[in-house]
Design a protein around this motif. Sequence first.
Motif, PDB file in Angstrom:
ATOM      1  N   UNK A 181       0.825  -1.210   0.000  1.00 41.02           N
ATOM      2  CA  UNK A 181       0.000   0.000   0.000  1.00 41.02           C
ATOM      3  C   UNK A 181       0.859   1.260   0.000  1.00 41.02           C
ATOM      4  N   UNK A 182       1.979   1.247   0.717  1.00 38.80           N
ATOM      5  CA  UNK A 182       2.869   2.406   0.757  1.00 38.80           C
ATOM      6  C   UNK A 182       3.362   2.752  -0.647  1.00 38.80           C
ATOM      7  N   UNK A 183       3.729   1.738  -1.419  1.00 37.67           N
ATOM      8  CA  UNK A 183       4.201   1.986  -2.781  1.00 37.67           C
ATOM      9  C   UNK A 183       3.090   2.549  -3.663  1.00 37.67           C
ATOM     10  N   UNK A 184       1.884   2.041  -3.496  1.00 39.14           N
ATOM     11  CA  UNK A 184       0.765   2.527  -4.299  1.00 39.14           C
ATOM     12  C   UNK A 184       0.447   3.980  -3.974  1.00 39.14           C
TER      13      UNK A 184
ATOM     14  N   UNK B 111       2.773   2.239   8.092  1.00 37.81           N
ATOM     15  CA  UNK B 111       1.493   2.558   7.443  1.00 37.81           C
ATOM     16  C   UNK B 111       1.305   4.064   7.295  1.00 37.81           C
ATOM     17  N   UNK B 112       1.730   4.834   8.291  1.00 38.37           N
ATOM     18  CA  UNK B 112       1.626   6.284   8.185  1.00 38.37           C
ATOM     19  C   UNK B 112       0.224   6.727   7.823  1.00 38.37           C
ATOM     20  N   UNK B 113       0.099   7.395   6.664  1.00 38.37           N
ATOM     21  CA  UNK B 113      -1.192   7.915   6.215  1.00 38.37           C
ATOM     22  C   UNK B 113      -1.947   6.935   5.320  1.00 38.37           C
ATOM     23  N   UNK B 114      -1.444   5.702   5.200  1.00 38.86           N
ATOM     24  CA  UNK B 114      -2.153   4.712   4.377  1.00 38.86           C
ATOM     25  C   UNK B 114      -3.525   4.427   4.989  1.00 38.86           C
TER      26      UNK B 114
ATOM     27  N   UNK C  81       3.601  -3.877  -4.870  1.00 39.50           N
ATOM     28  CA  UNK C  81       3.076  -2.514  -4.970  1.00 39.50           C
ATOM     29  C   UNK C  81       3.651  -1.777  -6.157  1.00 39.50           C
ATOM     30  N   UNK C  82       4.942  -1.923  -6.393  1.00 40.18           N
ATOM     31  CA  UNK C  82       5.577  -1.273  -7.541  1.00 40.18           C
ATOM     32  C   UNK C  82       5.052  -1.828  -8.856  1.00 40.18           C
TER      33      UNK C  82
END
Length: 319
Positions: A21-24, A119-122, A311-312
């Motif tokens: 998700x972070x990559x997306x 995850x941060x803002x994911x 994700x990439x």
Amino acid sequence: MSVDRSSVVVVGAGIAGVACAVELVAAGVPVQVRERGHVCGGRMASKRLEGRPADIGAAYFTVSDPDFAEVVEQWRAAGLVREWTDTFQAYDRDGRRDVQGPMRFAAPRGLRSLIEHLAGAVPVTVDRLVLTVEPGPAVDGQPCAAVALAMPGPQAALLVDPALAEATRVVQAQRFLPSLAAVLRFPGRRWPDFRGAFVNDHPVLNLVCDDGDRRGDGAPVLVAHTVPEFAARHLAQPTGAAPAIEQAVRDVLGLPEAAASVHVHRWTYAKPAAAVGGDTYHLDADGIGLAGDAFGKPRVQSAWRSGRDLGRALAARLS
């Protein structure tokens, strides 16, 4: 919760799902992460008992990938991770000996805190059970751009429509081994000095960690992980295994006192029996992606890299 047709739905908020998700998000691709549990973390789980966390999933992690090392450095800068030890003990028929290995990292607040930071803002939605992934692709009947399943294959197999032939083939090829994790709190620290111990050729145990040392608070807490064969006999009622695990730990470490409390957690799919082989992830023409440590060694780093690479790949396909 409705699904935007342009969104990628990531199912599972362990380290592979969150890394995907972070990559997306970084690529500007809309994403929704759905986690059936109450919190994110997956098998990097921490259980809070008597006011402190204990790691009941992964016991530690190691670092050899330069990209993963950059992530670990971010965790270190945030005060979430520290070097723990490069020396474990091994207990076997010949007694106890030191075993040198790579530096093992631990998290004072529990390994789950690392997933939360990553995850941060994911956008992660917990307590969200996904029932079906269908051609289209679609999740529970709602069309989406793609689906990333970040979970053990046997769990993913329950969701994937058989019409998705490639994804079905891959998840059915994955085999996972069970384990029980027991958190044992003792009246005091009466064991010989050690960080963690591999227990070889034992009918119950394969790993015991000093959680007070791992956490850095000196609490009289040990976490024991069982061999798959023992776990398989107790999956239906894991709490019933507590006396046998406690006795095994006391026998191996020579502890005179009984534990004040024992908490047992069941992992039906603790780790892959063998790597699937090939790429670090799976992505088929149907828009179904699969990620996790089954695509490499059963390591935290492997799961992160699998999710990152998926994700990439999804971002490149959808951009």
